[in-house]
Design a protein around this motif. Structure first.
Motif, PDB file in Angstrom:
ATOM      1  N   LEU A  81       0.621   4.193  -2.465  1.00  0.00           N
ATOM      2  CA  LEU A  81      -0.708   4.792  -2.583  1.00  0.00           C
ATOM      3  C   LEU A  81      -0.977   5.826  -1.500  1.00  0.00           C
ATOM      4  CD1 LEU A  81      -2.786   1.567  -3.379  1.00  0.00           C
ATOM      5  CD2 LEU A  81      -1.764   3.198  -4.993  1.00  0.00           C
ATOM      6  N   LEU A  82      -0.128   5.865  -0.468  1.00  0.00           N
ATOM      7  CA  LEU A  82      -0.335   6.831   0.613  1.00  0.00           C
ATOM      8  C   LEU A  82      -0.163   8.262   0.121  1.00  0.00           C
ATOM      9  CD1 LEU A  82       1.567   5.049   3.537  1.00  0.00           C
ATOM     10  CD2 LEU A  82      -0.900   5.126   3.138  1.00  0.00           C
ATOM     11  N   GLY A 117       0.082   0.966  -8.203  1.00  0.00           N
ATOM     12  CA  GLY A 117      -0.427   2.233  -8.717  1.00  0.00           C
ATOM     13  C   GLY A 117      -0.611   2.244 -10.225  1.00  0.00           C
ATOM     14  N   GLU A 122       0.804  -1.226   0.000  1.00  0.00           N
ATOM     15  CA  GLU A 122       0.000   0.000   0.000  1.00  0.00           C
ATOM     16  C   GLU A 122       0.840   1.281   0.000  1.00  0.00           C
ATOM     17  OE1 GLU A 122      -2.967   0.477   2.971  1.00  0.00           O
ATOM     18  OE2 GLU A 122      -4.021  -1.366   2.482  1.00  0.00           O
ATOM     19  N   ARG A 158      -7.248   1.841  -1.174  1.00  0.00           N
ATOM     20  CA  ARG A 158      -5.851   1.407  -1.081  1.00  0.00           C
ATOM     21  C   ARG A 158      -5.781  -0.086  -0.798  1.00  0.00           C
ATOM     22  NH1 ARG A 158      -5.010   6.027   2.257  1.00  0.00           N
ATOM     23  NH2 ARG A 158      -4.762   4.662   4.077  1.00  0.00           N
ATOM     24  N   ARG A 159      -6.605  -0.542   0.131  1.00  0.00           N
ATOM     25  CA  ARG A 159      -6.599  -1.962   0.481  1.00  0.00           C
ATOM     26  C   ARG A 159      -7.053  -2.823  -0.687  1.00  0.00           C
ATOM     27  NH1 ARG A 159      -5.822  -4.167   5.410  1.00  0.00           N
ATOM     28  NH2 ARG A 159      -4.413  -2.359   5.370  1.00  0.00           N
TER      29      ARG A 159
END
Length: 221
Positions: A108-109, A158, A105, A118-119
């Motif tokens: 994606l933060l 991503g 993840e 995100r998950r």
């Protein structure tokens, strides 16, 4: 999609000047799968870092999708890297005290998406590399090949246009290396991902569409 024009890279210290790259002219077309080969210390990783916008050339111009990035600020460069480029490293670079799903993840933060999304994206990426059942494990609980697959999932979560792989099979045995190569080939064929891979393995290079050879900081033909 990526153009390097007259690229040079020099490292300067008080006592010595080291020329890492000189006179590099290279075009990477969308959808290509390219390997970069050459002896240790010839400039392969430096070249890959410049392609990935992790390092700036001392001279020359880098264009992404036809647009020069010469005037980009650090924040603009970081945003471009995060949205367009995925990285796979020989040493995996996983965070040991984070679970597999959390490692994936991470890229994606920096995007404006919800935790739920995100998950979902991280789970889908892990499923793509055959590790959906390992989401709650920690890197230390995985084999080297599994850790590299986590690293690939992190790189593709991503949906990058360009995937840069620096010796992705270098720390793996031939069987695990072949599994990683099959994943890269699937990403290239099925997702049309553009891939540039540094490798020392002639057999792996033969499985790519084009091989670029670097010697003493220059491209050789």
């Amino acid at each position: 999609m990526l153009n390097l024009n007259n690229i040079a890279k020099t490292y300067q210290t008080e006592k010595i000047e080291t020329i890492a790259l000189k006179n590099i002219n290279l075009n990477i077309n969308r959808g290509e799968f390219i390997s970069i080969m050459g002896p240790s210390g010839c400039g392969k990783s430096t070249l890959l870092n410049i392609m990935g916008l992790l390092d700036e050339p001392s001279d020359g111009e880098v264009k992404v999708n036809g647009k020069s990035i010469t005037s980009y600020h650090d924040k603009e460069m970081a945003s471009l890297r995060n949205s367009k480029i995925g990285f796979i490293f020989q040493s995996f670079h996983l965070i040991q005290d984070l679970r597999v799903i959390d490692n994936v993840e991470l890229p994606l933060l920096y995007r404006k998406i919800s935790a739920k999304e995100r998950r979902r994206l991280a789970t889908a990426a892990l499923e793509r590399v055959g590790l959906k059942a390992r989401t709650s494990h920690f890197p230390s609980q995985l084999s080297g090949g599994q850790q590299q697959r986590v690293a690939i999932a992190r790189a593709i979560v991503g949906k990058p246009e360009l995937l840069l792989a620096d010796e992705p099979t270098g720390n793996l045995d031939s069987h695990m290396g072949n599994e990683i190569m099959q994943i890269l080939e699937s990403l290239h064929k099925d997702d049309k991902t553009t891939i540039v891979m540094v490798t020392h393995d002639d057999e792996l290079a033969k499985r790519t569409e084009r091989t670029i050879r670097v010697y003493d900081g220059q491209l050789i033909h």
